[in-house]
Write an enzyme that holds these catalytic residues in place. Structure first.
Site, PDB file in Angstrom:
ATOM      1  N   GLU A 118      -0.090   5.261 -11.885  1.00  0.00           N
ATOM      2  CA  GLU A 118      -0.657   3.976 -12.279  1.00  0.00           C
ATOM      3  C   GLU A 118      -1.884   3.640 -11.430  1.00  0.00           C
ATOM      4  O   GLU A 118      -1.942   3.948 -10.243  1.00  0.00           O
ATOM      5  CB  GLU A 118       0.411   2.885 -12.146  1.00  0.00           C
ATOM      6  CG  GLU A 118       1.574   3.163 -13.096  1.00  0.00           C
ATOM      7  CD  GLU A 118       2.589   2.043 -13.183  1.00  0.00           C
ATOM      8  OE1 GLU A 118       2.933   1.667 -14.311  1.00  0.00           O
ATOM      9  OE2 GLU A 118       3.033   1.525 -12.146  1.00  0.00           O
ATOM     10  N   CYS A 131      -7.329  -0.375  -7.497  1.00  0.00           N
ATOM     11  CA  CYS A 131      -6.257   0.116  -6.625  1.00  0.00           C
ATOM     12  C   CYS A 131      -5.854   1.506  -7.125  1.00  0.00           C
ATOM     13  O   CYS A 131      -5.338   1.661  -8.225  1.00  0.00           O
ATOM     14  CB  CYS A 131      -5.099  -0.884  -6.688  1.00  0.00           C
ATOM     15  SG  CYS A 131      -3.734  -0.426  -5.627  1.00  0.00           S
ATOM     16  N   CYS A 138       6.293   9.230  -3.709  1.00  0.00           N
ATOM     17  CA  CYS A 138       5.983   9.145  -2.276  1.00  0.00           C
ATOM     18  C   CYS A 138       7.108   9.824  -1.512  1.00  0.00           C
ATOM     19  O   CYS A 138       8.264   9.739  -1.919  1.00  0.00           O
ATOM     20  CB  CYS A 138       5.868   7.671  -1.859  1.00  0.00           C
ATOM     21  SG  CYS A 138       5.186   7.441  -0.193  1.00  0.00           S
ATOM     22  N   CYS A 142       9.974   3.309   2.082  1.00  0.00           N
ATOM     23  CA  CYS A 142       9.937   1.924   2.565  1.00  0.00           C
ATOM     24  C   CYS A 142      10.859   1.099   1.667  1.00  0.00           C
ATOM     25  O   CYS A 142      10.781   1.184   0.439  1.00  0.00           O
ATOM     26  CB  CYS A 142       8.506   1.398   2.554  1.00  0.00           C
ATOM     27  SG  CYS A 142       7.406   2.454   3.524  1.00  0.00           S
ATOM     28  N   CYS A 145       9.577  -1.186  -1.308  1.00  0.00           N
ATOM     29  CA  CYS A 145       8.506  -0.673  -2.182  1.00  0.00           C
ATOM     30  C   CYS A 145       9.088   0.113  -3.356  1.00  0.00           C
ATOM     31  O   CYS A 145       9.919   0.996  -3.162  1.00  0.00           O
ATOM     32  CB  CYS A 145       7.577   0.215  -1.353  1.00  0.00           C
ATOM     33  SG  CYS A 145       6.347   1.095  -2.348  1.00  0.00           S
ATOM     34  N   CYS A 376       1.177  -5.395  -5.702  1.00  0.00           N
ATOM     35  CA  CYS A 376       1.459  -4.471  -4.594  1.00  0.00           C
ATOM     36  C   CYS A 376       2.915  -4.061  -4.607  1.00  0.00           C
ATOM     37  O   CYS A 376       3.796  -4.913  -4.661  1.00  0.00           O
ATOM     38  CB  CYS A 376       1.248  -5.144  -3.241  1.00  0.00           C
ATOM     39  SG  CYS A 376      -0.333  -5.860  -3.019  1.00  0.00           S
TER      40      CYS A 376
HETATM   41  N1  SAH Z   1       1.433   4.170   1.093  1.00  0.00           N
HETATM   42  C1  SAH Z   1       0.406   3.342   1.573  1.00  0.00           C
HETATM   43  C2  SAH Z   1      -0.431   2.700   0.469  1.00  0.00           C
HETATM   44  C3  SAH Z   1       0.295   2.141  -0.729  1.00  0.00           C
HETATM   45  S1  SAH Z   1       1.192   0.658  -0.623  1.00  0.00           S
HETATM   46  C4  SAH Z   1       0.974   2.280   2.457  1.00  0.00           C
HETATM   47  O1  SAH Z   1       2.184   2.135   2.504  1.00  0.00           O
HETATM   48  O2  SAH Z   1       0.199   1.620   3.138  1.00  0.00           O
HETATM   49  C5  SAH Z   1       0.026  -0.701  -0.566  1.00  0.00           C
HETATM   50  C6  SAH Z   1       0.614  -1.927   0.163  1.00  0.00           C
HETATM   51  O3  SAH Z   1       1.587  -2.624  -0.625  1.00  0.00           O
HETATM   52  C7  SAH Z   1       1.317  -1.538   1.447  1.00  0.00           C
HETATM   53  O4  SAH Z   1       1.003  -2.419   2.494  1.00  0.00           O
HETATM   54  C8  SAH Z   1       2.756  -1.689   1.060  1.00  0.00           C
HETATM   55  O5  SAH Z   1       3.561  -1.806   2.194  1.00  0.00           O
HETATM   56  C9  SAH Z   1       2.714  -2.919   0.192  1.00  0.00           C
HETATM   57  N2  SAH Z   1       3.926  -3.107  -0.616  1.00  0.00           N
HETATM   58  C10 SAH Z   1       4.823  -2.170  -0.991  1.00  0.00           C
HETATM   59  N3  SAH Z   1       5.807  -2.727  -1.730  1.00  0.00           N
HETATM   60  C11 SAH Z   1       5.538  -4.052  -1.826  1.00  0.00           C
HETATM   61  C12 SAH Z   1       6.161  -5.142  -2.502  1.00  0.00           C
HETATM   62  N4  SAH Z   1       7.246  -4.969  -3.231  1.00  0.00           N
HETATM   63  N5  SAH Z   1       5.582  -6.354  -2.403  1.00  0.00           N
HETATM   64  C13 SAH Z   1       4.438  -6.522  -1.700  1.00  0.00           C
HETATM   65  N6  SAH Z   1       3.798  -5.530  -1.069  1.00  0.00           N
HETATM   66  C14 SAH Z   1       4.339  -4.299  -1.112  1.00  0.00           C
HETATM   67 FE1  SF4 Z   2       5.139   5.101   0.166  1.00  0.00          FE
HETATM   68 FE2  SF4 Z   2       5.534   2.625  -0.752  1.00  0.00          FE
HETATM   69 FE3  SF4 Z   2       5.985   3.170   1.821  1.00  0.00          FE
HETATM   70 FE4  SF4 Z   2       3.452   3.111   0.893  1.00  0.00          FE
HETATM   71  S1  SF4 Z   2       4.879   1.382   1.000  1.00  0.00           S
HETATM   72  S2  SF4 Z   2       4.391   4.679   2.220  1.00  0.00           S
HETATM   73  S3  SF4 Z   2       3.781   3.934  -1.195  1.00  0.00           S
HETATM   74  S4  SF4 Z   2       7.113   4.036   0.071  1.00  0.00           S
END
Ligand code: SAH
Ligand code: SF4
Length: 397
Positions: A118, A131, A138, A142, A145, A376
């Site tokens: 996406e 974006c 991944c 996290c 996420c 995000c």
């Molecule tokens: N993998 C990289 C880039 C992608 S995520 C990283 O983790 O930085 C882009 C941003 O969105 C990151 O700061 C991530 O922590 C945040 N993010 C992930 N899940 C989210 C959610 N459910 N709500 C808000 N932000 C989120």
């Molecule tokens: Fe991967 Fe999501 Fe963690 Fe970014 S926030 S490193 S996309 S699992």
């Protein structure tokens, strides 16, 4: 206006010429080699690279036939060997707030089936941010996420990273019309895609070489020409790659911090067990070129009763002391089955007040495109790693 879903499936593009390699995403040397391979005499290669670069990235040409200042014979020779086809757009969704999300389908490249990722476009006053994804799924998990619930299927290639920008500009009508004379300078202002953030699916620093090459094409001053100051790479904290990113990619940096204590960050951003907060912040302090004009963005997702207390806010400000930083508080965006809730608005504002008083301006990121799961952390595709049986079947075929 309500969200709309445009299903592009009934009319997929002609099967992308999967057997022919694409010229998109190559660096100049790669493009030169491809042209030599197509029979361009050595003394002409440089000139032809410049011409093609212009067609590909200033004009957005997606077929060789459009290249009117290239001889018919060469156009035919290129078309026989290479493709400029865009990836298939499996779906395009437009949020009530104007945010757009594209589900793009790329060839399997060994992963069994075609894969999907996406890409999201966020229009704002005075800028338009794209974006971009770096991986299908991944390797990291996290806990807040959505992408983290999808195993890594594969890395995206430089072509696929650049193609996300090209598709967005195609669909937004953001290429100058075909009558633009060769060599025209594309104005930096008024462009619909003015910024790129590597904040889509995946951890860009775990796909370093491809991200570096893809972003060098996006930043090239004679092509898409997005300045490195308008490109931000976000990492969960792959500490050993941060200095290398500074030296070799040179974009703006964002860090997904999300917690100010190691015990909590271990849980939210499990890569913290490998590289804890102190090491991460040391790498940030050493990031090249930092100044008040070039700051690191620290992202902090607001999770109700998890990391949103006053003590957390004060500790955040203390931790970042001495680092030229911006703080971005991201209201948690829920996804199906997510284990957290977004902090109450009042809590977010109280937290933001502490951050504001420490001198960080407007730190709350307005959620965009939530109605189409484009905000995000909401991105995820249905692509799965090939099952063992399928892998064996392909290997035996
Ligand atoms: N993998 C990289 C880039 C992608 S995520 C990283 O983790 O930085 C882009 C941003 O969105 C990151 O700061 C991530 O922590 C945040 N993010 C992930 N899940 C989210 C959610 N459910 N709500 C808000 N932000 C989120
Ligand atoms: Fe991967 Fe999501 Fe963690 Fe970014 S926030 S490193 S996309 S699992």
């Amino acid at each position: 206006m309500t969200a709309t879903l445009i299903d592009m499936r009934p009319a997929p593009l002609a099967a992308p010429a999967a057997d022919r390699p694409s010229l998109i995403g190559l660096d100049r040397d790669g493009l030169a080699a491809a042209l030599a391979d197509a029979g361009v005499p050595e003394r002409q290669v440089r000139m032809r690279v410049a011409q093609l670069w212009h067609w590909l990235y200033v004009r957005g040409a997606s077929d060789f036939g459009a290249m009117t200042n290239v001889s018919r014979a060469l156009r035919d020779a290129l078309a026989a060997r290479f493709t400029l086809a865009r990836p298939e757009i499996a779906a395009e969704q437009v949020s009530a707030d104007g945010t757009r999300k594209w589900l793009l389908r790329f060839p399997a490249r060994g992963a069994g089936r075609p894969v999907e990722i996406e890409t999201v476009y966020i229009p704002e006053e005075g800028r338009g941010t794209l974006c971009v994804s770096s991986q299908v799924g991944c390797t990291l998990t996290c806990s807040f996420c959505h992408t983290g619930t999808q195993k890594l299927v594969r890395n995206l290639t430089p072509e696929e990273i650049v193609a996300q920008v090209l598709v967005a500009r195609d669909r937004l009508g953001d290429f100058p019309d075909a009558a633009t004379p060769a060599g025209a300078i594309v104005p930096a202002e008024g462009r619909l895609v003015s910024n790129v953030v590597m904040m889509g699916m995946g951890e860009p620093l775990y796909n370093f070489d491809n991200v570096r090459q893809g972003l060098s094409v996006v930043a090239d001053g004679e092509g898409l020409a997005l300045s490195r100051r308008r490109i931000t790479l976000s990492t969960s904290g792959v500490v050993p790659m941060i200095p290398k990113a500074g030296a070799e990619i040179g974009t703006m940096l964002a860090i997904s911090l999300h917690a100010v204590r190691d015990d909590l960050r271990d849980e939210l951003v499990p890569i913290n067990r490998k590289w804890p907060i102190a090491e991460l912040l040391d790498a940030c302090r050493a990031y090249p070129g930092l100044s008040n004009a070039k700051r690191i963005t620290f992202e902090y997702v607001m999770l109700k009763d998890v990391n949103d207390g006053l003590a957390d806010a004060r500790e955040l400000v203390r931790l970042l002391k001495g680092i030229p930083a911006k703080i971005n508080l991201i209201p948690f965006n829920p996804w199906p089955g997510s284990p957290y809730e977004c902090s109450d608005w009042e809590r977010i504002e109280t937290f933001a007040d502490v951050v504001n008083r420490a001198g960080y301006a407007s730190p709350i990121r307005t959620p965009r495109g939530r109605d189409i799961l484009a905000a995000c952390g909401q991105l995820k595709s249905a692509s799965e790693r090939m099952r063992k049986a399928d892998r064996e079947a392909v290997a035996g075929a």
